[in-house]
Design a protein around this motif. Structure first.
Motif, short mmCIF file in Angstrom:
data_model
loop_
_atom_site.label_atom_id
_atom_site.label_comp_id
_atom_site.label_asym_id
_atom_site.label_seq_id
_atom_site.Cartn_x
_atom_site.Cartn_y
_atom_site.Cartn_z
N LEU A 1 -6.13 7.57 4.60
CA LEU A 1 -5.15 6.51 4.79
C LEU A 1 -3.74 7.05 5.02
O LEU A 1 -2.81 6.28 5.28
CB LEU A 1 -5.13 5.58 3.57
CG LEU A 1 -6.40 4.76 3.30
CD1 LEU A 1 -6.32 4.07 1.95
CD2 LEU A 1 -6.63 3.74 4.41
N ILE B 1 -1.81 8.46 2.80
CA ILE B 1 -0.93 8.31 1.64
C ILE B 1 -0.57 9.69 1.12
O ILE B 1 -1.46 10.51 0.86
CB ILE B 1 -1.62 7.49 0.53
CG1 ILE B 1 -1.94 6.07 1.03
CG2 ILE B 1 -0.74 7.41 -0.72
CD1 ILE B 1 -2.73 5.22 0.05
N SER C 1 3.80 4.55 -3.22
CA SER C 1 3.26 3.77 -2.11
C SER C 1 2.61 2.49 -2.63
O SER C 1 2.20 2.42 -3.80
CB SER C 1 2.21 4.58 -1.33
OG SER C 1 2.81 5.66 -0.66
N LEU D 1 -0.50 -0.11 -1.78
CA LEU D 1 -1.76 -0.21 -1.04
C LEU D 1 -2.37 -1.59 -1.23
O LEU D 1 -2.70 -1.99 -2.35
CB LEU D 1 -2.74 0.86 -1.51
CG LEU D 1 -4.16 0.81 -0.94
CD1 LEU D 1 -4.14 0.92 0.58
CD2 LEU D 1 -5.03 1.90 -1.57
N TYR E 1 0.61 0.48 2.82
CA TYR E 1 -0.66 0.75 3.49
C TYR E 1 -1.63 -0.42 3.32
O TYR E 1 -1.55 -1.17 2.34
CB TYR E 1 -1.29 2.03 2.93
CG TYR E 1 -0.42 3.24 3.10
CD1 TYR E 1 -0.59 4.10 4.18
CD2 TYR E 1 0.58 3.53 2.17
CE1 TYR E 1 0.22 5.22 4.34
CE2 TYR E 1 1.40 4.64 2.32
CZ TYR E 1 1.21 5.48 3.41
OH TYR E 1 2.01 6.58 3.57
#
Length: 389
Positions: free
Chosen positions: A208, A210, A245, A247, A269
Motif C-alpha cells: 500500500l 505506507i 498514516s 488507512l 490510504y
C-alpha cells in the motif's frame, strides 16, 4: 439433553462459530432456524455496495434448517422482508424445550410470538439494542409501551452489554429475568492468527506504500453515514500527527466523497473490502482502530472485539454500543462524544502520543476481550434455561 430452537434471520459470520461452539461444548442441543439465505451465496450487500460471499464456513458444526421465505423483497431491511409461513410448524416439529429468538421486529417473528404456545416451550430473546441516543416525542412513548408488551412474552432475556441491559430495564424487563450473554466473535481464530497476521500486515503495508516508520490509524468497515468515516478524516487532518498514516479499509456509499476529500494528502490510504479470512491481517496493519459512529443503530460494533483480539487499542464514540463494556479510557483506548470532531482530534493526539502507550493499551485490550467469548455467551444462555426450568 434439552433441545433449544434458535430463530434468526440468516447465517452471520459472528454467530455461526458460536452455534458450532454450543454444539461441541454445551450440555444442551440446538437447531438453528434461518429465515433468509443471505451470505451463503454471492449477494450484493447494500452497505458495502458490492457482491460477495463470506469466505469462512457458516453452516458447519451445528444443526440448522432454512425456512422458506415468500417475501417478494426478502431481507432484513424492511418489516416484510422475512415472511415465513411454515416457521411455526417447522419449529414445532423439532419439539424444542425452549425457543431463543435473536430478532423480533419482522412480520414472521410477530406471527410466531403471537401463535407459539410458550407453556410447552418458553421463549427467550437475545438482542443488542440500546438507548444511547434516546428517541423523543410521543412516538417514542408509544414505542416504549409496545416494545414492553412484546418483551412480556419472553420468559427470559439475554443482554450483551451494559447499554443493552439498560435498554431491557427501560422496557420493564425485571432484572431477575436478565442474563448476561456477551457479544463475542471467534476469539480463538483471531488470537491464533496473531503472529501470521502481523507478518502479513507488514507485507501488505509495503504494498500500500505506507512508510515503515509510520503509525497507522485504522478504520475498517462500511463507508456509510452512521459510521462517520468523514469525521475521522477531518479529525486526522486537523490533528497534524507526525509520521502517522490513516488507512480506510472497506467500501460503501461515502467512498467517493472520502477519496475526494483525501485527495492531495500523501498519508491517507484506501484498501478495498476485506473478507473474513483477511480481517486479522487488516487489524494487525493498524496501530489503533477508530469507530466514530453516530447512530442508535451501531448497537455494538463487533469490529472492536476483533481488533482487541489482535491486541489493538481502540477509540470509539460514546454511541457505539460496546463503549461502556470494552473501552476502558486511558487503559486500552478512549471514548469521545459522537459527532464532536474536536474531541476526536484530542483522542487521536493522546492515543498516538507514544509507542509504549499504544503497546500497553493493546495488551490491555487483549486481556479485556478474553472475558467476551463464546464460552461466556453460552454460560449466559445456560443460566437463562436453568431459570426457566
Amino acid at each position: 439433553m434439552k433441545k433449544i430452537a434458535i430463530i434468526t434471520s440468516h447465517p452471520i459470520q459472528y454467530y455461526a462459530p458460536w452455534f458450532s461452539y454450543i454444539t461441541s461444548n454445551a450440555d444442551f442441543s440446538i437447531r438453528v432456524f434461518y429465515l433468509w439465505d443471505f451470505g451463503i451465496t454471492e449477494c450484493v450487500d447494500a452497505g458495502f455496495q458490492k457482491a460477495f460471499q463470506w469466505d469462512i464456513p457458516l453452516l458447519t458444526g451445528y444443526d440448522y434448517e432454512f425456512i422458506p421465505n415468500v417475501s417478494p423483497d426478502a431481507g432484513i431491511h424492511n418489516f416484510w422482508g422475512l415472511q415465513n409461513p411454515t416457521l411455526v410448524s417447522q419449529v414445532k416439529a423439532y419439539e424444542p424445550d425452549a425457543v431463543l429468538l435473536m430478532i423480533y421486529n419482522y412480520a414472521s417473528i410477530y406471527r410466531f410470538i403471537l401463535t407459539w404456545d410458550a407453556r410447552q416451550a418458553p421463549l427467550l430473546f437475545r438482542g443488542d439494542s440500546h438507548r444511547l441516543l434516546p428517541p423523543t416525542g410521543w412516538k417514542a412513548w408509544i414505542r416504549q409501551k409496545f416494545i414492553s408488551e412484546v418483551y412480556r412474552r419472553f420468559g427470559a432475556c439475554l443482554y450483551v452489554g451494559k447499554a443493552n441491559y439498560d435498554y431491557f430495564t427501560y422496557h420493564h424487563v425485571p432484572s431477575d429475568r436478565l442474563f448476561f450473554s456477551p457479544h463475542a466473535v471467534d476469539n480463538h481464530r483471531f488470537l491464533a492468527s496473531l503472529t501470521t497476521a502481523k507478518q502479513q500486515a507488514t507485507t501488505w503495508k509495503k504494498e500500500l506504500d505506507i512508510p515503515d516508520n509510520h503509525k497507522v490509524i485504522l478504520f475498517a468497515g462500511k463507508f456509510e453515514d452512521k459510521k462517520r468515516p468523514l469525521d475521522l478524516l477531518q479529525a486526522f487532518l486537523r490533528a497534524e500527527l507526525n509520521q502517522t498514516s490513516l488507512l480506510f479499509v472497506g467500501a460503501g456509499p461515502l467512498e467517493k466523497e472520502l477519496k475526494l476529500q483525501a485527495a492531495g494528502f500523501s498519508n491517507i490510504y484506501f484498501a478495498p473490502f476485506q473478507n473474513q479470512t483477511m480481517m486479522p491481517r487488516t487489524y494487525a496493519a493498524g496501530d489503533i482502530l477508530v469507530l466514530p459512529s453516530y447512530s442508535a443503530h451501531e448497537t455494538w460494533g463487533l469490529a472492536i472485539n476483533e481488533a482487541m483480539c489482535l491486541s489493538r487499542p481502540v477509540i470509539v464514540s460514546n454511541l457505539v454500543g460496546c463503549a461502556q463494556d470494552l473501552v476502558h479510557p486511558g487503559k486500552n483506548g478512549l471514548t469521545f462524544p459522537a459527532g464532536n470532531v474536536s474531541a476526536l482530534v484530542d483522542c487521536l493526539q493522546i492515543g498516538l502520543a507514544n509507542s509504549e502507550q499504544l503497546n500497553s493499551w493493546g495488551e490491555k485490550s487483549r486481556e479485556i476481550i478474553s472475558h467476551y467469548s463464546y464460552a461466556q455467551a453460552t454460560n449466559g444462555l445456560r443460566k437463562a434455561l436453568n431459570y426457566l426450568a
